[in-house]
Design a protein around this motif. Sequence first.
Motif, mmCIF file in Angstrom:
data_model
loop_
_atom_site.group_PDB
_atom_site.id
_atom_site.type_symbol
_atom_site.label_atom_id
_atom_site.label_comp_id
_atom_site.label_asym_id
_atom_site.label_seq_id
_atom_site.Cartn_x
_atom_site.Cartn_y
_atom_site.Cartn_z
ATOM 1 N N PRO A 1 4.592 6.330 -0.715
ATOM 2 C CA PRO A 1 5.953 5.804 -0.804
ATOM 3 C C PRO A 1 6.220 5.011 -2.075
ATOM 4 C CG PRO A 1 4.662 4.543 0.775
ATOM 5 C CD PRO A 1 3.802 5.695 0.341
ATOM 6 N N ASN B 1 10.643 -4.495 -0.198
ATOM 7 C CA ASN B 1 9.966 -3.925 0.962
ATOM 8 C C ASN B 1 11.008 -3.202 1.812
ATOM 9 O OD1 ASN B 1 8.604 -3.373 3.308
ATOM 10 N ND2 ASN B 1 7.963 -5.476 3.707
ATOM 11 N N LYS B 2 10.750 -1.927 2.063
ATOM 12 C CA LYS B 2 11.725 -1.113 2.806
ATOM 13 C C LYS B 2 11.918 -1.624 4.241
ATOM 14 C CE LYS B 2 12.624 3.704 4.092
ATOM 15 N NZ LYS B 2 13.972 3.831 3.565
ATOM 16 N N TYR B 3 10.833 -2.064 4.868
ATOM 17 C CA TYR B 3 10.903 -2.494 6.274
ATOM 18 C C TYR B 3 10.688 -3.994 6.305
ATOM 19 C CZ TYR B 3 9.898 2.441 6.686
ATOM 20 O OH TYR B 3 9.926 3.798 6.537
ATOM 21 N N ASN C 1 -3.456 -7.195 1.892
ATOM 22 C CA ASN C 1 -4.154 -6.627 3.049
ATOM 23 C C ASN C 1 -5.072 -5.554 2.492
ATOM 24 O OD1 ASN C 1 -2.566 -8.183 4.836
ATOM 25 N ND2 ASN C 1 -0.969 -6.629 4.875
ATOM 26 N N SER D 1 -1.138 -0.603 5.545
ATOM 27 C CA SER D 1 -0.643 0.712 5.954
ATOM 28 C C SER D 1 -0.522 1.670 4.775
ATOM 29 C CB SER D 1 0.715 0.580 6.648
ATOM 30 O OG SER D 1 1.686 0.104 5.744
ATOM 31 N N GLN D 2 -0.672 1.149 3.548
ATOM 32 C CA GLN D 2 -0.538 2.004 2.359
ATOM 33 C C GLN D 2 -1.796 1.908 1.513
ATOM 34 O OE1 GLN D 2 1.873 4.040 2.291
ATOM 35 N NE2 GLN D 2 3.043 3.073 3.931
ATOM 36 N N HIS E 1 -1.040 -2.666 -3.735
ATOM 37 C CA HIS E 1 0.191 -3.471 -3.741
ATOM 38 C C HIS E 1 -0.103 -4.857 -3.196
ATOM 39 C CE1 HIS E 1 -0.199 -1.638 0.226
ATOM 40 N NE2 HIS E 1 0.492 -2.651 0.722
ATOM 41 N N GLN F 1 1.925 -8.349 -1.822
ATOM 42 C CA GLN F 1 3.224 -8.637 -1.210
ATOM 43 C C GLN F 1 3.549 -10.105 -1.392
ATOM 44 O OE1 GLN F 1 3.812 -6.577 2.541
ATOM 45 N NE2 GLN F 1 1.705 -5.894 2.488
HETATM 46 P P1 AMP Z 1 0.740 -2.874 4.130
HETATM 47 O O1 AMP Z 1 1.225 -2.373 5.463
HETATM 48 O O2 AMP Z 1 0.098 -4.194 4.168
HETATM 49 O O3 AMP Z 1 -0.078 -1.839 3.421
HETATM 50 O O4 AMP Z 1 2.045 -3.063 3.239
HETATM 51 C C1 AMP Z 1 2.864 -1.962 2.919
HETATM 52 C C2 AMP Z 1 4.246 -2.489 2.809
HETATM 53 O O5 AMP Z 1 5.085 -1.483 2.259
HETATM 54 C C3 AMP Z 1 4.834 -2.862 4.154
HETATM 55 O O6 AMP Z 1 5.378 -4.162 4.034
HETATM 56 C C4 AMP Z 1 5.888 -1.806 4.412
HETATM 57 O O7 AMP Z 1 6.987 -2.323 5.123
HETATM 58 C C5 AMP Z 1 6.273 -1.416 3.006
HETATM 59 N N1 AMP Z 1 6.756 -0.024 2.859
HETATM 60 C C6 AMP Z 1 6.410 1.061 3.570
HETATM 61 N N2 AMP Z 1 7.048 2.156 3.092
HETATM 62 C C7 AMP Z 1 7.797 1.751 2.038
HETATM 63 C C8 AMP Z 1 8.687 2.378 1.112
HETATM 64 N N3 AMP Z 1 8.953 3.673 1.195
HETATM 65 N N4 AMP Z 1 9.253 1.619 0.130
HETATM 66 C C9 AMP Z 1 9.013 0.303 0.056
HETATM 67 N N5 AMP Z 1 8.225 -0.365 0.925
HETATM 68 C C10 AMP Z 1 7.610 0.337 1.884
#
Ligand code: AMP
Length: 311
Positions: free
Chosen positions: A70, A91-93, A139, A147-148, A152, A154
């Motif tokens: 993403p 942050n999208k969510y 994280n 989750s990614q 990144h 935050q």
């Molecule tokens: P983590 O879950 O710690 O890896 O952080 C990933 C972050 O990216 C989370 O805060 C998500 O809400 C955010 N996220 C997920 N998909 C996207 C996206 N397409 N664009 C921007 N932020 C996103």
Amino acid sequence: MQTLFKASLVEKYERALSTGELLFTESTVTKVPDEGVEFEVRFAPSLLKKPSGAPLLGEVLNSIESKVDPFAPYNPSLFLEEYGPYVVLLNKYCVIPYHILVVTKEFEKQTDPLFPRDLGAVWHYMMQIQNKKSIAFYNCGEASGASQFHKHLQLIPLADNLPIETYLNRAQYKRPGEIFQFPHWSFIHHVLLLDPQRMAGTDDQVIGEYLGESFHSLLDAMIESLRTQMNANALNLTYPPSYNFLVTPTWMLIVPRNKEKFEQISVNSLGFAGMLLVKSQEDLEFVKKIGVTKILNEVAVPNPAENPSLL
Ligand code: AMP
């Protein structure tokens, strides 16, 4: 400069929200006292209804195989600006307004350690957003709540002190850079206070070097604790280890992780700042009954000094 970034952040945030590119989730905060800390449990019922929130790690691993990331390419509606080798995105969510991400332009792994340039960049945005009140976190690894897979950090602006700062305030007598633990936490963690003199500068690169040095001293202490104290097989620990890293303008904390969740409660770095997120009234009641410290303990790595049976 500060005003410009803040103004652009507010404008782009409002625009992305109004077009539905950014999904803000309403929540209510309940204070849950435990072990001398007023933990904050955020209850966001609409997260339960959302068909797909932030993806789970399994989905991410699949998406890596299918090359879906993403952050590359990122959604242009979420783009704030470029900063050296980083892009800064909304942050999208988001559950806390103006939550931003500092993402490497080139793909780097979320399991890599942080470098001075990463910390210099995050420091830069801490100063841009809210001089003293913000927290950045990383994280790292499968069990950390990440989750990614694309590197990144935050950053969230804060309206108030973090719950865990109750413990930090009691430790103000510690020397800057001295690594210590909180007496109430029986799991492996390492904290240090940053030196106000070394943080007083304005050069991101110089501050980044200092933050990088401090981060590595915590990382080394964490690895040493895991190496000398853990029965890794019994706990299914992986290498490189998963961990949460938190940094504010005055302190840093690292916590290695054993599991991503306890029962149905997921924990990421913010859990160790004293902030949990729940999706149902039932989960909120569960957290109140069990206690936040116990939940943190379950997802972290026990310190064998407190758990002799694990040795
Ligand atoms: P983590 O879950 O710690 O890896 O952080 C990933 C972050 O990216 C989370 O805060 C998500 O809400 C955010 N996220 C997920 N998909 C996207 C996206 N397409 N664009 C921007 N932020 C996103």
